[in-house]
Enzyme design. Structure first.
Site: not given
Ligand code: NAI
Ligand code: MG
Length: 504
Positions: A200, A255-256, A258, A275, A309, A406
């Site tokens: 996804k 992390t949220e 996660g 991750e 990250c 972050e």
């Molecule tokens: P996110 O964690 O919401 O999105 C990442 C992936 O998770 C996307 O594919 C999204 O569609 C999916 N996702 C979102 N909610 C979900 C759920 N309930 N169940 C399953 N999958 C879900 O991150 P977002 O909203 O794009 O960014 C928010 C913050 O997260 C950023 O400001 C940053 O701090 C952090 N982040 C960290 C990353 C990393 O590489 N560790 C990458 C992107 C964001």
């Protein structure tokens, strides 16, 4: 500062414009299909805010179809009967085809994510190819062990060995900061271990993974081995994380979310690797090569617009060189050419989305209101596109939001320290995260002593952002579970079976 934000899509070849002009379907069971609901959603160019393309809006029904295809491909298809060498050759071919499509993939990445084409062309795309090339070699080297028995075997003779087996059907959920590379980090080891996958992709940046799906088919991957679903996190992502026929979920993102993945997976105890976020300390000692440290700390925070990250977002500099180092980084930041990713002059593009733009602006504002001082930057720029000035903040306090959270944008917080002592180590480790860290000094013994005490999965000494397909990467504390890349990632996708035969 004004930014010339003209159309970007007219800077890519006609063939790619044609590809973008058609609603993009998803890859399920080797076929290109629209969502069962018939719904689509638009993806935007973050530099112009203009529509780039529309893609299928997959949801739980499409995820279910994709999981079924992955299950069939695992249990019945030709995939599991391929010899390790044949599987490796197929994975290697994927890497070759990525390189054969280097420019087009870099163009898609730049349009969709906002990052400079010039960067995607030398970093994202070749590193993605390398991940498939590197992992292809593991196929023939995943081995079990002969294990001598003592206790229970006293009365007889037994032959015992372990057999690593693919964990099964894997659900993978990836973010938007390195869209193609995150797909490669996830897919390559899952394929190397013989798993099948439902991927996804992030709703912000689905395009390069869809193009990669075409490459997977061209490489000869059997139907259903990799299924690629576009859709939103709360619907498609959540359905994948909770699907009862998924054996393992691998997630990269906040992390949220996660935590939500862990909750969703806990019902049937599927395996999970994560991750997640970071707030990585970058420590510069007074005896460091100052010019190298300034250059390294600049890249450490501003590479990929801070949307890493592992960004070196908390800078600690020994008092006596604090002003010189922070002034040097601020001067570098002010020189960064900001603009549209497809412009060859551009060094930094926009943030990925309106939501991220709002998030970064909000946290920056809170820092300035709480008394932090911007040596350079401090606000958004332009009136179109999601641009933010590269920012260096000083006079921060440990409890400020800019220091604790972050930011995932081009914002560095810098703090002086007196001595490289326990207090420094405690300050560096004073975060819920533990992804990466940097240490700059000519005293290599001291650098290694500090490295040993940092609670982080990666420590760079006199360098930063050095990644390699062979090096494990991942987090301590709330930065995640498990490791990506290297030999270490294979265990994310394997089960160990112990087989014992009575040979007495
Ligand atoms: P996110 O964690 O919401 O999105 C990442 C992936 O998770 C996307 O594919 C999204 O569609 C999916 N996702 C979102 N909610 C979900 C759920 N309930 N169940 C399953 N999958 C879900 O991150 P977002 O909203 O794009 O960014 C928010 C913050 O997260 C950023 O400001 C940053 O701090 C952090 N982040 C960290 C990353 C990393 O590489 N560790 C990458 C992107 C964001
Ligand atoms: Mg989110």
């Amino acid at each position: 500062m004004n930014i010339a934000v003209s159309s970007t899509i007219d800077r890519v070849p006609a063939a790619l414009r044609g590809w973008l002009a058609k609603p993009r379907p998803m890859l399920i069971n080797g076929k290109w299909v629209m969502a069962k609901s018939g719904k689509t959603f638009d993806v935007h160019d973050p530099a112009t805010e203009m529509k780039l393309a529309s893609v299928a809006e997959g949801d739980a029904a499409d995820i279910d179809e994709a999981v079924r295809a992955a299950r069939r491909a695992l249990e019945e298809g030709p995939w599991s009967r391929l010899s390790p060498a044949a599987r490796g050759r197929m994975i290697h071919r994927i890497g070759d085809l990525i390189l054969a499509n280097l420019d087009e993939l870099a163009q898609l990445e730049s349009l969709d994510n906002g990052k400079p084409f010039s960067v995607a062309r030398v970093a994202d795309v070749p590193l993605s190819a390398d991940m498939f090339h590197y992992m292809s070699g593991w196929c023939t080297k995943i081995e079990g062990k002969h294990i001598p028995l003592s206790a229970l075997a006293a009365g007889g003779q037994y032959l015992s060995f372990t057999r690593p087996e693919p964990i099964g059907v894997v659900g993978q959920i990836i973010p938007w900061n390195f869209p193609l590379l995150m797909a490669a980090w996830k897919l390559a080891p899952a394929l190397a271990t013989g798993c099948t996958v439902v991927l996804k992709v992030a709703e912000e940046t689905p395009l390069s993974a869809l193009r990669l799906g075409e490459i997977l088919m061209e490489a000869g991957l059997p139907d259903g081995v990799v299924n690629i679903v576009t859709g939103f996190g709360e619907t498609a992502g959540a359905a994948l994380a909770a699907h009862p026929d998924v054996d393992k979920v691998a997630f990269t993102g906040s992390t949220e979310v996660g935590r939500l993945i862990v909750q969703a997976a806990s019902r049937d105890l599927k395996k999970v690797s994560l991750e997640l976020g970071g707030k990585s300390p970058n420590i510069i000692l007074g005896d460091a090569d100052v010019d190298a440290a300034i250059a390294g700390a600049t890249a450490g925070i501003f590479f990929n617009h801070g949307q890493c990250c592992n960004a070196g977002s908390r800078l600690f500099v020994q008092e006596k060189i604090f002003d010189k180092v922070t002034a040097g980084i601020a001067a570098n930041a002010a020189r960064i050419k900001i603009g549209v990713g497809m412009d060859p002059e551009t060094e930094m593009g926009p943030l990925v989305s309106e939501v991220q733009h709002g998030r970064v602006k909000g946290i920056l504002k809170s820092g300035l209101e709480e008394g932090a001082r911007a040596l350079t930057g401090g606000s958004a720029i332009g009136n179109r596109g999601y641009f933010v000035q590269p920012t260096v903040l000083v006079d921060t306090k440990p409890n400020m939001k800019v220091v604790r959270e972050e930011i995932f944008g081009p914002v560095l917080v810098a703090t002086p320290f007196k001595d490289a002592d326990d207090k420094l180590i405690a300050a560096a480790n004073d975060t819920i995260y533990g992804l990466a860290a940097g240490v700059w000094t000519k005293d290599i013994a001291k650098a290694n002593q500090i490295a040993n005490r940092l609670k982080a999965g990666t420590v760079w000494i006199n360098c930063y952002h050095v990644f390699d397909s062979a090096l494990p990467f991942g987090g301590y504390k709330q930065s995640g579970w498990g490791r990506e890349m290297g030999q270490a990632v294979l265990s994310n996708y394997l089960e160990t079976k112990a087989i014992t035969t009575n040979i007495s």
